[in-house]
Enzyme design. Structure first.
Site, PDB file in Angstrom:
ATOM      1  NE  ARG A 137      -2.699  -2.746   2.945  1.00  0.00           N
ATOM      2  CZ  ARG A 137      -3.039  -2.508   4.366  1.00  0.00           C
ATOM      3  NH1 ARG A 137      -3.735  -1.541   4.613  1.00  0.00           N
ATOM      4  NH2 ARG A 137      -2.685  -3.600   4.556  1.00  0.00           N
ATOM      5  CD  GLU A 174      -3.823  -4.094  14.495  1.00  0.00           C
ATOM      6  OE1 GLU A 174      -4.290  -4.036  12.647  1.00  0.00           O
ATOM      7  OE2 GLU A 174      -4.455  -3.820  14.954  1.00  0.00           O
TER       8      GLU A 174
HETATM    9  O1  LIG Z   1       2.669  -1.598  11.849  1.00  0.00           O
HETATM   10  P1  LIG Z   1       2.215  -3.002  11.632  1.00  0.00           P
HETATM   11  O2  LIG Z   1       1.958  -3.930  12.633  1.00  0.00           O
HETATM   12  O3  LIG Z   1       3.584  -3.360  10.869  1.00  0.00           O
HETATM   13  O4  LIG Z   1       1.859  -2.465  10.294  1.00  0.00           O
HETATM   14  C1  LIG Z   1       1.247  -2.157   9.748  1.00  0.00           C
HETATM   15  C2  LIG Z   1       1.410  -2.798   8.148  1.00  0.00           C
HETATM   16  O5  LIG Z   1       0.401  -3.570   8.044  1.00  0.00           O
HETATM   17  C3  LIG Z   1       0.476  -3.241   6.591  1.00  0.00           C
HETATM   18  O6  LIG Z   1       0.795  -4.234   5.890  1.00  0.00           O
HETATM   19  P2  LIG Z   1       0.469  -5.146   5.070  1.00  0.00           P
HETATM   20  O7  LIG Z   1       1.657  -6.190   4.980  1.00  0.00           O
HETATM   21  O8  LIG Z   1      -0.437  -5.810   5.443  1.00  0.00           O
HETATM   22  O9  LIG Z   1       0.397  -5.284   3.513  1.00  0.00           O
HETATM   23  P3  LIG Z   1      -0.030  -5.241   2.458  1.00  0.00           P
HETATM   24  O10 LIG Z   1       0.329  -3.542   1.918  1.00  0.00           O
HETATM   25  O11 LIG Z   1       0.815  -5.315   1.121  1.00  0.00           O
HETATM   26  O12 LIG Z   1      -1.264  -5.362   2.700  1.00  0.00           O
HETATM   27  C4  LIG Z   1       0.112  -1.742   6.067  1.00  0.00           C
HETATM   28  O13 LIG Z   1       0.056  -1.539   4.981  1.00  0.00           O
HETATM   29  C5  LIG Z   1       1.808  -1.450   6.610  1.00  0.00           C
HETATM   30  O14 LIG Z   1       2.552  -1.911   6.117  1.00  0.00           O
HETATM   31  N1  LIG Z   2      -5.604  -2.715  11.163  1.00  0.00           N
HETATM   32  C1  LIG Z   2      -5.443  -2.414  10.167  1.00  0.00           C
HETATM   33  N2  LIG Z   2      -5.904  -2.336   9.314  1.00  0.00           N
HETATM   34  C2  LIG Z   2      -4.990  -1.980   7.760  1.00  0.00           C
HETATM   35  N3  LIG Z   2      -3.840  -2.348   7.666  1.00  0.00           N
HETATM   36  C3  LIG Z   2      -3.092  -3.068   8.659  1.00  0.00           C
HETATM   37  N4  LIG Z   2      -2.265  -3.124   9.137  1.00  0.00           N
HETATM   38  C4  LIG Z   2      -1.535  -3.711  10.152  1.00  0.00           C
HETATM   39  N5  LIG Z   2      -2.826  -2.653  10.741  1.00  0.00           N
HETATM   40  C5  LIG Z   2      -3.713  -2.959  10.189  1.00  0.00           C
END
Ligand SMILES: O=P(O)(O)OC[C@H]1O[C@H](OP(=O)(O)OP(=O)(O)O)[C@H](O)[C@@H]1O
Ligand SMILES: Nc1ncnc2[nH]cnc12
Length: 285
Positions: A137, A174
């Site tokens: 993202r 998370e």
């Molecule tokens: O602060 P954190 O607990 O580390 O979580 C945040 C991360 O989680 C999500 O990515 P995700 O790994 O789900 O990947 P995506 O962007 O491909 O959906 C979001 O886009 C952040 O990169």
């Molecule tokens: N609660 C949440 N919603 C969307 N993206 C996330 N990445 C980590 N935690 C998330």
């Protein structure tokens, strides 16, 4: 009620049966559904980090068009109202913040990039040489923001996607664990780097990305997020200034039974938009 989204513009308040998270949580890991009350002030209004621009917008590089705090408030209200929340996605107990509606609207998409540009120019005392965006993202707006700031863009990708000599970091987020990689020659030694991503939850992803940048010689000047889930205290893991456009799922809004996700900050945004006669005010519940 998994699968049914709610939005910040209109949705049931806290305590509504549709907004109940599960009652059982993994005690070792914080999540959006189980957390201690936050005693921290709103991160968007705390005293600036010493490395942040002490002069605010006045001392910043002029933006490409006229802009100011009222415009930023207006942009924030519109962006917040576009977000949707999905309980129990991708796993039980997680309240997922869906940013995709922003990108299905050219106006909101433009609003987002403009708001992020304003934040960088007003909160930091310089613009970065390089924007580092996190897969996936962070790829949605990192390159556009880089263009507006005349900076390079470098991706941090999930393991196995990048060719050549790489640095690798494992991390916990998370809702899971993963590995990030960066190309070893992507950043020149001493280049200033701003790490950008959509959501900061636990901060695990951002910390890993920061470590990768440091390993290849970049100089982290800060982190920039569209939204921060304050109660997870992710910013405590990061050793450079953190700027976030919106705060979400904060303890204060839960305690005060504000509509889900609406915070004191967003209420203040609405007020300043109203004061400024902004268009976003009419969209707020
Ligand atoms: O602060 P954190 O607990 O580390 O979580 C945040 C991360 O989680 C999500 O990515 P995700 O790994 O789900 O990947 P995506 O962007 O491909 O959906 C979001 O886009 C952040 O990169
Ligand atoms: N609660 C949440 N919603 C969307 N993206 C996330 N990445 C980590 N935690 C998330």
């Amino acid at each position: 009620m998994s699968g049914t989204p709610v939005s910040y513009a209109s949705h049931p308040p806290h305590g509504h049966p549709e907004n109940q998270g599960p009652t059982t949580q993994n005690a070792d890991r914080a999540s959006t559904a189980s957390h201690p009350p936050s005693t921290k002030p709103d991160p968007t209004t705390t005293a600036p980090h010493p490395k942040l621009n002490p002069h605010g917008a006045k001392g910043s590089i002029p933006s490409s068009s006229s802009s100011g705090p009222a415009e930023l408030s207006d942009l924030k209200v519109r962006l917040r109202n576009a977000l949707r929340q999905y309980p129990d996605f991708p796993s039980k107990g997680i309240l997922f913040e869906d940013i995709m509606p922003i990108f299905s609207s050219p106006q909101l998409h433009a609003d987002l990039v403009k708001a992020l540009e304003l934040e960088v120019r007003s909160k930091f005392d310089k613009t970065p040489d390089v924007i580092v965006g996190l897969e996936s993202r962070g790829f949605l707006f990192g390159p556009s923001l880089a263009l507006r700031l005349n900076a390079g863009f470098v991706p941090v990708r999930k393991q196995g996607k990048l060719p050549g000599k790489l640095e690798t970091e494992g991390y916990e987020k998370e809702y899971g664990t993963d590995f990030f990689q960066i190309q070893s020659d992507a950043i020149k030694k001493g280049q200033t780097v701003l790490v950008v991503d959509d959501i900061m939850a636990t901060g695990g992803s951002a910390m890993a990305a920061g470590n990768l940048v440091s390993k290849i010689g970049g100089d982290i000047m800060g982190y920039l997020f569209l939204m921060e889930l304050e109660f997870l205290h992710g910013r405590d893991k990061l050793n450079a200034p953190v700027v976030t456009l919106l705060s979400g799922q904060d303890a204060e809004s839960r305690e005060k039974e504000l509509p889900l996700g609406q915070t004191k900050e967003s209420a203040e945004d609405v007020k300043s938009v109203q004061d400024a006669g902004g268009a976003g005010a009419s969209k707020q519940p």
